[in-house]
Design a protein around this motif. Structure first.
Motif, PDB file in Angstrom:
ATOM      1  N   ALA A  19       0.826  -1.212   0.000  1.00 24.39           N
ATOM      2  CA  ALA A  19       0.000   0.000   0.000  1.00 24.39           C
ATOM      3  C   ALA A  19       0.858   1.259   0.000  1.00 24.39           C
ATOM      4  CB  ALA A  19      -0.919  -0.009   1.212  1.00 24.39           C
ATOM      5  N   VAL A  20       2.083   1.149   0.470  1.00 19.19           N
ATOM      6  CA  VAL A  20       2.995   2.300   0.479  1.00 19.19           C
ATOM      7  C   VAL A  20       3.895   2.276  -0.752  1.00 19.19           C
ATOM      8  CG1 VAL A  20       4.863   3.429   1.762  1.00 19.19           C
ATOM      9  CG2 VAL A  20       2.987   2.317   2.997  1.00 19.19           C
ATOM     10  N   LEU A  21       4.414   1.075  -1.053  1.00 19.75           N
ATOM     11  CA  LEU A  21       5.412   0.970  -2.123  1.00 19.75           C
ATOM     12  C   LEU A  21       4.830   1.183  -3.511  1.00 19.75           C
ATOM     13  CD1 LEU A  21       7.686  -1.960  -0.955  1.00 19.75           C
ATOM     14  CD2 LEU A  21       8.314   0.418  -1.261  1.00 19.75           C
ATOM     15  N   VAL A  22       3.664   0.583  -3.783  1.00 19.96           N
ATOM     16  CA  VAL A  22       3.105   0.677  -5.143  1.00 19.96           C
ATOM     17  C   VAL A  22       2.833   2.141  -5.524  1.00 19.96           C
ATOM     18  CG1 VAL A  22       1.178   0.024  -6.641  1.00 19.96           C
ATOM     19  CG2 VAL A  22       2.253  -1.693  -5.196  1.00 19.96           C
ATOM     20  N   PRO A  23       2.148   2.941  -4.666  1.00 22.30           N
ATOM     21  CA  PRO A  23       1.967   4.356  -5.047  1.00 22.30           C
ATOM     22  C   PRO A  23       3.291   5.101  -5.218  1.00 22.30           C
ATOM     23  CG  PRO A  23       0.528   3.770  -3.227  1.00 22.30           C
ATOM     24  CD  PRO A  23       1.443   2.613  -3.424  1.00 22.30           C
ATOM     25  N   ALA A  24       4.276   4.750  -4.379  1.00 24.14           N
ATOM     26  CA  ALA A  24       5.592   5.407  -4.499  1.00 24.14           C
ATOM     27  C   ALA A  24       6.233   5.063  -5.840  1.00 24.14           C
ATOM     28  CB  ALA A  24       6.491   4.971  -3.341  1.00 24.14           C
ATOM     29  N   PHE A  25       6.173   3.786  -6.221  1.00 22.86           N
ATOM     30  CA  PHE A  25       6.750   3.375  -7.505  1.00 22.86           C
ATOM     31  C   PHE A  25       5.994   4.017  -8.670  1.00 22.86           C
ATOM     32  CE2 PHE A  25       8.532  -0.920  -5.754  1.00 22.86           C
ATOM     33  CZ  PHE A  25       9.571  -0.236  -5.163  1.00 22.86           C
ATOM     34  N   VAL A  26       4.655   4.102  -8.547  1.00 24.36           N
ATOM     35  CA  VAL A  26       3.851   4.730  -9.609  1.00 24.36           C
ATOM     36  C   VAL A  26       4.253   6.189  -9.777  1.00 24.36           C
ATOM     37  CG1 VAL A  26       1.516   5.491 -10.230  1.00 24.36           C
ATOM     38  CG2 VAL A  26       1.876   3.161  -9.441  1.00 24.36           C
ATOM     39  N   LEU A  27       4.399   6.871  -8.658  1.00 20.81           N
ATOM     40  CA  LEU A  27       4.762   8.297  -8.677  1.00 20.81           C
ATOM     41  C   LEU A  27       6.127   8.510  -9.350  1.00 20.81           C
ATOM     42  CD1 LEU A  27       3.343  10.841  -7.546  1.00 20.81           C
ATOM     43  CD2 LEU A  27       4.949  10.742  -5.636  1.00 20.81           C
ATOM     44  N   VAL A  28       7.104   7.714  -8.931  1.00 21.64           N
ATOM     45  CA  VAL A  28       8.451   7.839  -9.512  1.00 21.64           C
ATOM     46  C   VAL A  28       8.411   7.497 -11.006  1.00 21.64           C
ATOM     47  CG1 VAL A  28      10.814   6.947  -9.429  1.00 21.64           C
ATOM     48  CG2 VAL A  28       9.576   7.330  -7.312  1.00 21.64           C
ATOM     49  N   SER A  29       7.607   6.481 -11.364  1.00 20.59           N
ATOM     50  CA  SER A  29       7.527   6.069 -12.780  1.00 20.59           C
ATOM     51  C   SER A  29       6.880   7.156 -13.635  1.00 20.59           C
ATOM     52  CB  SER A  29       6.724   4.774 -12.905  1.00 20.59           C
ATOM     53  OG  SER A  29       7.308   3.777 -12.121  1.00 20.59           O
ATOM     54  N   LEU A  30       5.874   7.840 -13.083  1.00 20.20           N
ATOM     55  CA  LEU A  30       5.220   8.917 -13.836  1.00 20.20           C
ATOM     56  C   LEU A  30       6.196  10.061 -14.096  1.00 20.20           C
ATOM     57  CD1 LEU A  30       1.698   8.969 -12.140  1.00 20.20           C
ATOM     58  CD2 LEU A  30       2.272   8.177 -14.439  1.00 20.20           C
ATOM     59  N   VAL A  31       7.077  10.305 -13.142  1.00 21.60           N
ATOM     60  CA  VAL A  31       8.112  11.332 -13.334  1.00 21.60           C
ATOM     61  C   VAL A  31       9.142  10.829 -14.344  1.00 21.60           C
ATOM     62  CG1 VAL A  31       9.966  12.635 -12.207  1.00 21.60           C
ATOM     63  CG2 VAL A  31       7.792  12.288 -11.016  1.00 21.60           C
ATOM     64  N   ALA A  32       9.569   9.567 -14.165  1.00 20.44           N
ATOM     65  CA  ALA A  32      10.609   8.998 -15.041  1.00 20.44           C
ATOM     66  C   ALA A  32      10.168   8.987 -16.505  1.00 20.44           C
ATOM     67  CB  ALA A  32      10.944   7.580 -14.586  1.00 20.44           C
ATOM     68  N   GLY A  33       8.873   8.779 -16.738  1.00 13.01           N
ATOM     69  CA  GLY A  33       8.370   8.728 -18.111  1.00 13.01           C
ATOM     70  C   GLY A  33       8.541  10.034 -18.863  1.00 13.01           C
ATOM     71  N   SER A  34       8.658  11.124 -18.121  1.00 17.31           N
ATOM     72  CA  SER A  34       8.770  12.439 -18.772  1.00 17.31           C
ATOM     73  C   SER A  34      10.224  12.876 -18.966  1.00 17.31           C
ATOM     74  CB  SER A  34       8.026  13.486 -17.937  1.00 17.31           C
ATOM     75  OG  SER A  34       8.676  13.627 -16.700  1.00 17.31           O
ATOM     76  N   LEU A  35      11.166  12.080 -18.461  1.00 18.08           N
ATOM     77  CA  LEU A  35      12.578  12.488 -18.560  1.00 18.08           C
ATOM     78  C   LEU A  35      13.244  11.828 -19.760  1.00 18.08           C
ATOM     79  CD1 LEU A  35      13.512  12.119 -14.773  1.00 18.08           C
ATOM     80  CD2 LEU A  35      12.704  14.162 -15.966  1.00 18.08           C
ATOM     81  N   PRO A  36      13.761  12.617 -20.679  1.00 22.60           N
ATOM     82  CA  PRO A  36      14.372  12.027 -21.878  1.00 22.60           C
ATOM     83  C   PRO A  36      15.712  11.363 -21.582  1.00 22.60           C
ATOM     84  CG  PRO A  36      14.628  14.411 -21.878  1.00 22.60           C
ATOM     85  CD  PRO A  36      13.820  14.085 -20.679  1.00 22.60           C
ATOM     86  N   SER A  37      16.057  10.373 -22.425  1.00 22.03           N
ATOM     87  CA  SER A  37      17.351   9.704 -22.283  1.00 22.03           C
ATOM     88  C   SER A  37      18.490  10.714 -22.404  1.00 22.03           C
ATOM     89  CB  SER A  37      17.516   8.644 -23.377  1.00 22.03           C
ATOM     90  OG  SER A  37      16.684   7.555 -23.118  1.00 22.03           O
ATOM     91  N   PHE A  38      19.583  10.422 -21.805  1.00 25.56           N
ATOM     92  CA  PHE A  38      20.810  11.222 -21.832  1.00 25.56           C
ATOM     93  C   PHE A  38      20.699  12.528 -21.034  1.00 25.56           C
ATOM     94  CE2 PHE A  38      20.914   8.755 -25.800  1.00 25.56           C
ATOM     95  CZ  PHE A  38      22.072   8.030 -25.587  1.00 25.56           C
ATOM     96  N   SER A  39      19.512  12.789 -20.442  1.00 24.51           N
ATOM     97  CA  SER A  39      19.392  14.020 -19.656  1.00 24.51           C
ATOM     98  C   SER A  39      19.964  13.783 -18.256  1.00 24.51           C
ATOM     99  CB  SER A  39      17.933  14.461 -19.556  1.00 24.51           C
ATOM    100  OG  SER A  39      17.183  13.508 -18.852  1.00 24.51           O
ATOM    101  N   LEU A  40      20.400  14.865 -17.640  1.00 22.12           N
ATOM    102  CA  LEU A  40      20.977  14.771 -16.291  1.00 22.12           C
ATOM    103  C   LEU A  40      19.920  14.279 -15.305  1.00 22.12           C
ATOM    104  CD1 LEU A  40      23.327  15.377 -14.304  1.00 22.12           C
ATOM    105  CD2 LEU A  40      22.380  17.675 -14.060  1.00 22.12           C
ATOM    106  N   SER A  41      18.681  14.793 -15.467  1.00 21.01           N
ATOM    107  CA  SER A  41      17.611  14.422 -14.540  1.00 21.01           C
ATOM    108  C   SER A  41      17.283  12.920 -14.632  1.00 21.01           C
ATOM    109  CB  SER A  41      16.368  15.267 -14.786  1.00 21.01           C
ATOM    110  OG  SER A  41      16.105  15.349 -16.153  1.00 21.01           O
ATOM    111  N   ALA A  42      17.288  12.361 -15.862  1.00 18.42           N
ATOM    112  CA  ALA A  42      17.017  10.924 -16.024  1.00 18.42           C
ATOM    113  C   ALA A  42      18.118  10.113 -15.357  1.00 18.42           C
ATOM    114  CB  ALA A  42      16.924  10.575 -17.509  1.00 18.42           C
TER     115      ALA A  42
END
Lengths: 135, 72
Positions: A19-42
């Motif tokens: 109940a804690v981990l799945v929302p955390a992973f979803v949140l991080v994944s939603l952010v990760a999906g917007s970060l392009p390859s080779f970028s510092l943030s990714a």
């Protein structure tokens, strides 16, 4: 007669629960999906997420399933798919990962350019990582 | 060129499909084939003295996979 001592299994911390981990992973994944390859943030996101999970997997004591004492002979069946994957990846890499002979990562690039696919695959990566941490 | 591309994709798809098939077989009741998770768990038990070499190798490999696909 002395009462047998009870087996004490330490309770897992709250943050280990799905109940804690799945929302955390979803949140991080939603952010990760917007970060392009080779970028510092990714790079930072993958290094921090992976680093945290790696550290948890190596250092944190958890309730883990008992590992097999030794591998049964039938485990050789796993050589077939992973052997094929390794050979095809090695050959395409040695051929220069061209348009005609792409490596797996080159094949994945157009898919990973899409936000939803990138987020979903990142979620799969973190979930599988957590599965390994719990092993 | 197209034939070569199709062949490459087909071989990758076959490998992925075989992973799924072996995993399904391993999950059948009384299967002699261990699951992929059990295989990973076994490899992760390998230690060199106090150093959990197996855990470091498996977790480190998966960390690298994520970096390779999502960051590089």
């Amino acid at each position: 007669m002395e009462r047998p001592s009870e087996l004490v299994v330490p309770a897992e911390p709250v943050w280990v629960r799905s109940a804690v981990l799945v929302p955390a992973f979803v949140l991080v994944s939603l952010v990760a999906g917007s970060l392009p390859s080779f970028s510092l943030s990714a790079n930072l996101l993958v290094l921090c997420t992976g680093g945290l999970l790696f550290w948890l997997g190596v250092s944190t004591p958890m309730q883990r399933p008992r590992p097999l004492p030794r591998l049964p002979a039938a485990a050789v069946w796993w050589i077939v798919p992973f052997g094929l994957l390794t050979v095809v990846e090695a050959v395409t890499f040695l051929l220069g990962s061209t348009e005609a002979n792409p490596t797996l990562s080159r094949l994945a690039d157009p898919v990973l350019e899409r936000y939803l696919a990138r987020s979903a695959l990142f979620f799969g990566w973190t979930t599988a990582f957590w599965g390994l941490v719990k092993r | 060129m197209i034939l070569s591309l199709v062949l490459t994709i087909a071989l990758f798809a076959t490998a992925v499909a075989l992973i799924g098939i072996v995993e399904l077989v391993s999950r059948r009741e009384q299967s002699a084939v261990p699951t992929l998770g059990e295989m990973c768990g076994f490899v992760m038990t390998y230690r060199l003295g106090w150093l959990p070499v197996g855990r470091i190798a498996v977790l480190g490999f998966w960390w690298w996979v994520g970096w390779h696909f999502f960051a590089r």
